[in-house]
Each structure stands twice: as structure tokens, then as C-alpha cells.
Enzyme design. Structure first.
Site, mmCIF file in Angstrom:
data_model
loop_
_atom_site.group_PDB
_atom_site.id
_atom_site.type_symbol
_atom_site.label_atom_id
_atom_site.label_comp_id
_atom_site.label_asym_id
_atom_site.label_seq_id
_atom_site.Cartn_x
_atom_site.Cartn_y
_atom_site.Cartn_z
ATOM 1 N N LYS A 24 2.784 2.109 2.304
ATOM 2 C CA LYS A 24 2.679 2.686 3.656
ATOM 3 C C LYS A 24 3.713 2.008 4.563
ATOM 4 O O LYS A 24 3.958 0.809 4.447
ATOM 5 C CB LYS A 24 1.284 2.414 4.247
ATOM 6 N N LYS A 61 0.834 -1.208 0.000
ATOM 7 C CA LYS A 61 0.000 0.000 0.000
ATOM 8 C C LYS A 61 0.866 1.254 0.000
ATOM 9 O O LYS A 61 0.395 2.355 0.215
ATOM 10 C CB LYS A 61 -0.922 -0.004 1.239
HETATM 11 N N1 C2G Z 1 -10.423 7.162 8.403
HETATM 12 C C1 C2G Z 1 -11.433 8.102 8.658
HETATM 13 N N2 C2G Z 1 -11.088 9.373 8.989
HETATM 14 C C2 C2G Z 1 -9.782 9.731 9.072
HETATM 15 C C3 C2G Z 1 -8.761 8.784 8.831
HETATM 16 C C4 C2G Z 1 -9.112 7.491 8.494
HETATM 17 O O1 C2G Z 1 -12.622 7.770 8.591
HETATM 18 N N3 C2G Z 1 -9.486 11.020 9.387
HETATM 19 C C5 C2G Z 1 -10.825 5.804 8.030
HETATM 20 C C6 C2G Z 1 -10.343 5.391 6.642
HETATM 21 O O2 C2G Z 1 -11.216 5.882 5.640
HETATM 22 C C7 C2G Z 1 -10.375 3.872 6.751
HETATM 23 C C8 C2G Z 1 -10.014 3.636 8.234
HETATM 24 O O3 C2G Z 1 -10.243 4.882 8.924
HETATM 25 O O4 C2G Z 1 -11.704 3.406 6.524
HETATM 26 C C9 C2G Z 1 -8.579 3.212 8.419
HETATM 27 O O5 C2G Z 1 -7.766 4.193 7.823
HETATM 28 P P1 C2G Z 1 -6.297 3.744 7.313
HETATM 29 O O6 C2G Z 1 -5.600 3.040 8.396
HETATM 30 O O7 C2G Z 1 -5.657 4.926 6.636
HETATM 31 O O8 C2G Z 1 -6.707 2.671 6.223
HETATM 32 P P2 C2G Z 1 -6.210 2.547 4.707
HETATM 33 O O9 C2G Z 1 -4.739 2.664 4.643
HETATM 34 O O10 C2G Z 1 -7.052 3.459 3.928
HETATM 35 O O11 C2G Z 1 -6.520 1.003 4.423
HETATM 36 O O12 C2G Z 1 -8.116 -2.703 1.959
HETATM 37 C C10 C2G Z 1 -8.417 -1.428 2.476
HETATM 38 C C11 C2G Z 1 -7.195 -0.745 3.045
HETATM 39 O O13 C2G Z 1 -6.495 -1.613 3.925
HETATM 40 C C12 C2G Z 1 -7.614 0.534 3.761
#
Ligand code: C2G
Length: 130
Positions: free
Chosen positions: A46, A44
């Protein structure tokens, strides 16, 4: 029992993550979180500050998170939905449209992200303090 699933890295756990999980849990009776492994994070583009084990520990401490499973690939969602009998897939709307294909297996809901907070923002603000 209505099961809900969501996926993410959840690094530097913050209120945006919590609000997402709370809203997801309210869409059913049982919440599963697919937590990105450290290896999958690399796919990802990340690199999380906290290890998978430490991120998992935090999520498992949340009383309305019923199960945490490893997210190892993009492709596992359909298998997970079938394996756990999931009714609803939930994720933040930064992913809007990306998982519509899951509509064939369960409801797909994109929830508004919480504005003003992100793991990236936290890291930047801390590094600016130096
Ligand atoms: N999120 C949110 N508000 C934020 C930050 C994050 O609602 N200010 C939500 C994201 O949209 C996601 C969840 O929290 O639904 C987790 O965020 P991340 O850890 O950044 O997830 P991500 O890297 O987007 O991974 O297969 C799907 C991926 O693994 C999603």
C-alpha cells in the site's frame, strides 16, 4: 477498564473508517489504534496518500480514540496486546480468519465492512474526474 485494539492504514479517512472505530470503541472503554507506518504500508503493498504523521493527527483528533501507536510489523500484535492489557482485538471482516491466532490472548472480533466506500475508490473517482 476494557481495552480494545485495532490496526490499519486509515488513509483518506472516510466514514467506513469512522464506523469501524466507533463500533470498536463501543466494545470497551478505551480504544487503541495501531496505525500502519509508511514503511509498513510498503510491506502491505500500500502507498498511502497521507503520511503517517498526518494520518495520526486525524486519528488523535477523534475523542474516542484514546491512543495511537505505530504499526511497524505483522508480528507486533501479540506484544501490543500483552503490553497494553488488551481485552479485544477488532478489525473489519475483510480480514476474517486471519487473526484467529490472537484468540489465545484476547477476544477477536471481525466487524462487517461498510459497503461502497474505500480509500481506493476515492482515489479512482477523483482520478476519473480529470
Ligand atoms: N474498513 C471498513 N469499511 C470500509 C473500509 C475499511 O470497515 N469501507 C475497515 C477495515 O476493515 C479495517 C479499518 O477500516 O478494519 C482500516 O482499514 P484500512 O486502512 O484499509 O486497513 P488495512 O489496510 O486493512 O490494515 O494489521 C492489520 C492491517 O494493518 C489492516
Amino acid at each position: 477498564m476494557k481495552k480494545v485494539i485495532t490496526y490499519g492504514t486509515f488513509d483518506l479517512f472516510h466514514y467506513g473508517h469512522m464506523k469501524l472505530l466507533e463500533r470498536a470503541r463501543c466494545l470497551g472503554d478505551y480504544l487503541i489504534v495501531g496505525l500502519s507506518t509508511d514503511e509498513f504500508n510498503l510491506q502491505k503493498q500500500k502507498k498511502s496518500h497521507h503520511s503517517y504523521e498526518h494520518r495520526k493527527l486525524i486519528l488523535e483528533t477523534i475523542d474516542f480514540v484514546n491512543l495511537v501507536i505505530p504499526e511497524k510489523s505483522w508480528e507486533q500484535k501479540v506484544t501490543d496486546i500483552k503490553k497494553y492489557g488488551v481485552d479485544t482485538f477488532v478489525i473489519g471482516d475483510d480480514w476474517k480468519g486471519k487473526f484467529d491466532y490472537l484468540n489465545e490472548y484476547c477476544k477477536v472480533i471481525y466487524l462487517p465492512r461498510t459497503e461502497g466506500i474505500s480509500s481506493t475508490k476515492i482515489k479512482k473517482e477523483i482520478s476519473d474526474l480529470k
